[in-house]
Design a protein around this motif. Structure first.
Motif, PDB file in Angstrom:
ATOM      1  N   MET A  52       1.284  -1.023  -0.115  1.00 59.27           N
ATOM      2  CA  MET A  52      -0.330   0.295  -0.051  1.00 59.27           C
ATOM      3  C   MET A  52       0.773   0.721   0.320  1.00 59.27           C
ATOM      4  N   ALA A  53       1.759   0.987   0.756  1.00 62.47           N
ATOM      5  CA  ALA A  53       2.727   2.430   0.808  1.00 62.47           C
ATOM      6  C   ALA A  53       3.711   2.838  -0.633  1.00 62.47           C
ATOM      7  N   SER A  54       3.576   1.517  -1.263  1.00 61.01           N
ATOM      8  CA  SER A  54       4.299   1.895  -2.507  1.00 61.01           C
ATOM      9  C   SER A  54       2.963   2.135  -3.706  1.00 61.01           C
ATOM     10  N   LEU A  55       2.555   1.782  -3.836  1.00 59.50           N
ATOM     11  CA  LEU A  55       1.408   1.966  -4.884  1.00 59.50           C
ATOM     12  C   LEU A  55       0.940   3.939  -3.866  1.00 59.50           C
ATOM     13  N   ALA A  56       1.710   3.792  -3.057  1.00 60.49           N
ATOM     14  CA  ALA A  56       1.294   5.455  -2.595  1.00 60.49           C
ATOM     15  C   ALA A  56       2.204   6.352  -3.153  1.00 60.49           C
ATOM     16  N   ARG A  57       3.345   5.864  -3.214  1.00 59.34           N
ATOM     17  CA  ARG A  57       4.550   6.207  -3.788  1.00 59.34           C
ATOM     18  C   ARG A  57       4.320   6.707  -5.002  1.00 59.34           C
ATOM     19  N   ASP A 110       1.730  17.369 -19.032  1.00 56.25           N
ATOM     20  CA  ASP A 110       0.763  19.335 -19.653  1.00 56.25           C
ATOM     21  C   ASP A 110       0.282  18.974 -18.791  1.00 56.25           C
ATOM     22  N   LYS A 111      -0.339  20.396 -18.854  1.00 50.75           N
ATOM     23  CA  LYS A 111      -1.686  21.156 -17.806  1.00 50.75           C
ATOM     24  C   LYS A 111      -3.065  20.375 -18.078  1.00 50.75           C
ATOM     25  N   SER A 112      -3.240  19.697 -19.312  1.00 52.90           N
ATOM     26  CA  SER A 112      -4.581  18.943 -19.099  1.00 52.90           C
ATOM     27  C   SER A 112      -4.813  17.771 -17.969  1.00 52.90           C
ATOM     28  N   LYS A 113      -3.984  17.933 -17.744  1.00 48.52           N
ATOM     29  CA  LYS A 113      -4.000  16.449 -16.735  1.00 48.52           C
ATOM     30  C   LYS A 113      -3.696  16.767 -15.347  1.00 48.52           C
ATOM     31  N   CYS A 114      -3.008  18.362 -15.026  1.00 49.47           N
ATOM     32  CA  CYS A 114      -2.997  18.464 -13.961  1.00 49.47           C
ATOM     33  C   CYS A 114      -4.823  17.688 -12.659  1.00 49.47           C
ATOM     34  N   ALA A 115      -5.502  17.556 -13.152  1.00 49.30           N
ATOM     35  CA  ALA A 115      -7.395  17.396 -12.578  1.00 49.30           C
ATOM     36  C   ALA A 115      -6.799  16.368 -11.828  1.00 49.30           C
ATOM     37  N   LYS A 116      -5.927  15.238 -13.150  1.00 49.26           N
ATOM     38  CA  LYS A 116      -6.087  13.344 -13.432  1.00 49.26           C
ATOM     39  C   LYS A 116      -5.176  13.586 -11.596  1.00 49.26           C
ATOM     40  N   GLY A 117      -3.834  14.023 -12.226  1.00 51.57           N
ATOM     41  CA  GLY A 117      -2.640  14.329 -10.892  1.00 51.57           C
ATOM     42  C   GLY A 117      -2.801  15.010  -9.613  1.00 51.57           C
ATOM     43  N   LEU A 118      -4.074  15.774  -9.617  1.00 54.59           N
ATOM     44  CA  LEU A 118      -4.466  16.183  -7.844  1.00 54.59           C
ATOM     45  C   LEU A 118      -5.323  15.176  -7.618  1.00 54.59           C
ATOM     46  N   ARG A 119      -6.267  14.253  -8.450  1.00 53.47           N
ATOM     47  CA  ARG A 119      -6.461  12.983  -8.188  1.00 53.47           C
ATOM     48  C   ARG A 119      -6.141  12.229  -7.676  1.00 53.47           C
ATOM     49  N   TRP A 120      -5.457  11.565  -8.175  1.00 52.84           N
ATOM     50  CA  TRP A 120      -3.738  10.611  -8.102  1.00 52.84           C
ATOM     51  C   TRP A 120      -3.030  11.488  -6.740  1.00 52.84           C
ATOM     52  N   ALA A 121      -2.514  12.380  -6.240  1.00 51.39           N
ATOM     53  CA  ALA A 121      -2.350  12.209  -5.093  1.00 51.39           C
ATOM     54  C   ALA A 121      -3.189  12.395  -4.096  1.00 51.39           C
ATOM     55  N   HIS A 122      -4.171  12.730  -4.535  1.00 52.92           N
ATOM     56  CA  HIS A 122      -5.101  12.485  -3.081  1.00 52.92           C
ATOM     57  C   HIS A 122      -5.144  11.249  -2.553  1.00 52.92           C
ATOM     58  N   GLU A 123      -5.083  10.100  -3.806  1.00 53.14           N
ATOM     59  CA  GLU A 123      -5.579   8.802  -3.346  1.00 53.14           C
ATOM     60  C   GLU A 123      -3.985   8.641  -2.952  1.00 53.14           C
ATOM     61  N   ALA A 124      -2.916   9.358  -2.991  1.00 48.46           N
ATOM     62  CA  ALA A 124      -1.780   8.572  -2.377  1.00 48.46           C
ATOM     63  C   ALA A 124      -1.864   9.421  -1.588  1.00 48.46           C
ATOM     64  N   LEU A 125      -2.400  10.168  -0.768  1.00 50.11           N
ATOM     65  CA  LEU A 125      -2.040  10.577   0.753  1.00 50.11           C
ATOM     66  C   LEU A 125      -3.463   9.715   1.265  1.00 50.11           C
ATOM     67  N   ALA A 126      -4.004   9.395   0.765  1.00 50.90           N
ATOM     68  CA  ALA A 126      -4.925   8.477   1.327  1.00 50.90           C
ATOM     69  C   ALA A 126      -4.902   7.405   2.251  1.00 50.90           C
ATOM     70  N   LEU A 127      -4.618   6.490   0.613  1.00 54.76           N
ATOM     71  CA  LEU A 127      -3.317   5.688   1.721  1.00 54.76           C
ATOM     72  C   LEU A 127      -2.931   5.355   2.584  1.00 54.76           C
ATOM     73  N   GLN A 128      -1.463   6.384   1.965  1.00 52.70           N
ATOM     74  CA  GLN A 128      -0.510   7.063   2.911  1.00 52.70           C
ATOM     75  C   GLN A 128      -1.287   6.831   4.764  1.00 52.70           C
ATOM     76  N   ARG A 129      -2.093   7.278   5.232  1.00 49.74           N
ATOM     77  CA  ARG A 129      -2.667   7.446   5.951  1.00 49.74           C
ATOM     78  C   ARG A 129      -2.894   6.318   6.652  1.00 49.74           C
ATOM     79  N   ARG A 130      -3.619   5.385   5.440  1.00 41.20           N
ATOM     80  CA  ARG A 130      -4.223   4.120   6.333  1.00 41.20           C
ATOM     81  C   ARG A 130      -2.962   3.437   6.747  1.00 41.20           C
TER      82      ARG A 130
END
Length: 543
Positions: free
Chosen positions: A339-344, A357-377
């Protein structure tokens, strides 16, 4: 598939087998004990686990079919771990420890009993280590200590393995002095043997590799490079096995990457992955995923943005598949290491997406929040530095999306964790947060405040990074740009010259064209200085 990094001479790993169908009779639970060579211990363990019998019996059936003999609890544990039956693995490893403890109590001076106790304890400790449960791993490994003064080779190797794995646990917990003591103790133990044996040389090479990785964690890059290079040569000479060589090769690549030698690092990543992601493998360790993560960064640094995103997406997909496969077998058992590796991977992917690509920032933000949720678990109630790093990434993406207030809050939350866990603030990651906060302030037109943050970042970078590290060049360029906005052109020129000189010392060429950008910054500043001088000359002539 490499389940645990065992020293040569340790208990051999069990290959992954195809799942076999087995319909268990719940009344036959005690048959588990009778079918194991350590049956007495298993009979005592068997009560109250009827719901787990099917998993346990599938494991036993597979090992019996292969070995054609009574199954030890230790080999059953290894088979269960290979099959991702972590509840069964814990059960069998624990049974092996209890049986070995009984044998040692019956004959406290027996080398065979002491070796059995060590092997069982190391297997259970390594199991918890690779699942990310460091506290449990430490406890089990400390309890496995035996009082031996023997020079028997197999016993010495088993003792050295316990110290090696315990050293790895301390290293990954950030307890570096304790880790080094464990490695040094293992080295001392091996010196007690006068035998000329390849296993001793292989074990020494493994220990040197682990110490090299410890030096990397301490950001002593030159020493780490030398140690890992020597370890790799030793592993090859001692025929330690492809898995150990792949692990050392991937780590050598990571060290070279940190030194700024990206092309050399990429060569080692590719070599390591040929073993770590070999065709037909049904599961991978965090080491394989870490190599993929490092390769993605290397591709970005060499200007291959699309390839870097494809690589990290591959890592994410493989990790999700493996996590889903584990959860199907073990709904209540969380593989914290995976799980920690997936968060990374999610956090790194967020950075790569925003840079591509700036158009991919929204997906990037979703991935970053996924990472934080996993790391907190993974972390539970314990605050860890990984959360600070992910918050830093979230701030970067929010800044790119123009959400400056949110970005500032994310950076400040990251710095708060750094200040709590690292009061001296003397780390490269702390430097990164200061640098990113400086970039945010620059975007808001707060140039002097931005320079203050950049200077804090550079002071930390210069204390912990190699002199030619490209991150320092980035900070120099950023300071030059902010100084230019304030009209301090001569001072800006000096920083811009340093940025160009530093990046020329490495083979860095990130996807956004840093080499070209730094040269462009310098030319722009020199052009401004030239215009200023010409304007001044014209005014003098007019007077």
């Amino acid at each position: 598939m490499r389940i645990t990094r065992q020293i040569v001479g340790g208990t051999a790993g069990v290959a992954v087998l195809c799942m076999v169908g087995f319909v268990a009779n719940p009344d036959a639970v005690k048959d588990l004990g009778r079918r194991l060579s350590t049956g007495a211990a298993l009979l005592e363990q068997a009560e109250g686990i009827s719901q787990q019998v099917q998993n346990h019996k599938v494991v036993l059936a597979a090992v019996e079919t292969k070995e054609k003999k009574a199954v030890s609890a230790l080999s059953a544990g290894q088979e269960a771990e290979a099959r991702l039956h972590f509840d069964s693995a814990e059960y069998f490893y624990d049974a092996a420890v209890r049986a070995a403890q009984r044998s040692l109590q019956r004959d406290p001076t027996s080398d065979a009993a002491m070796e059995e106790r060590l092997r069982a304890g190391v297997a259970l400790g390594a199991f918890w280590y690779h699942r990310g449960h460091m506290d449990k791993a430490e406890k089990v490994l400390k309890e496995a200590e035996v009082n031996s003064k023997s020079s028997t080779l197999s016993l010495l190797l088993a003792e050295a393995e316990r110290f090696e794995v315990l050293g790895n646990v301390y290293r990954d917990m950030g307890r570096y002095k304790e880790a080094r003591r464990q490695y040094e103790t293992a080295e001392h133990l091996l010196g007690r043997s006068e035998a000329q044996d390849e296993r001793i040389e292989a074990t020494r090479a493994v220990l040197l590799a682990e110490q090299g990785w410890l030096l990397n964690k301490q950001e002593k890059l030159t020493e780490a490079d030398n140690a890992m290079t020597a370890a790799l040569k030793g592993l090859t000479a001692a025929h330690a096995g492809k898995d150990q060589e792949a692990l050392a090769t991937g780590r050598l690549g990571a060290i070279q990457h940190d030194e700024g030698f990206v092309s050399a690092a990429m060569t080692n990543y590719i070599s390591a992955l040929q073993t770590e992601l070999a065709p037909g493998a049904e599961g991978y360790t965090p080491d394989a995923f870490e190599t993929l993560q490092n390769m993605a960064v290397g591709q970005r640094d060499l200007g291959k943005g699309s390839a870097s995103i494809s690589t990290i997406e591959r890592a994410v997909n493989l990790q999700k598949q493996q996590l889903e496969a584990e959860q199907k077998v073990n709904e209540k058992v969380e593989d914290k290491a995976l799980m920690a590796s997936l968060a990374r991977s999610y956090a790194l992917g967020a950075e790569l997406l925003r840079r591509s690509d700036k158009s991919k920032c929204a997906k990037g933000l979703r991935w970053a929040h996924e990472a934080l949720a996993l790391q907190r678990r993974v972390d539970g109630d314990v605050l860890k530095m990984e959360q600070a790093d992910i918050l830093n990434t979230i701030g970067n993406v929010q800044s790119d999306l123009g959400r400056y207030n949110d970005a500032g809050n994310s950076y400040k939350a990251s710095l708060a964790i750094h200040e709590k866990l690292e009061p001296n603030g003397n780390t490269a990651t702390t430097a990164s947060v200061y640098g990113n906060l400086g970039s945010l302030l620059h975007r808001q037109g707060r140039f002097q405040e931005a320079i203050t943050m950049y200077e804090k970042s550079m002071k930390l970078q210069e204390s912990v990074l190699a002199p030619s590290n490209p991150d320092i060049a980035v900070t120099c360029n950023n300071i030059a740009v902010s100084l230019t906005k304030l009209g301090k052109l001569e001072e800006a020129q000096e920083y811009a010259k340093r940025a160009v000189a530093l990046v020329d010392e490495s083979d860095l060429q990130e996807s956004n064209g840093d080499k070209q950008l730094f040269s462009s910054t310098l030319k722009h500043i020199q052009g401004q200085i030239g215009k200023k001088a010409a304007h001044k000359s014209m005014r003098v002539q007019e007077q």
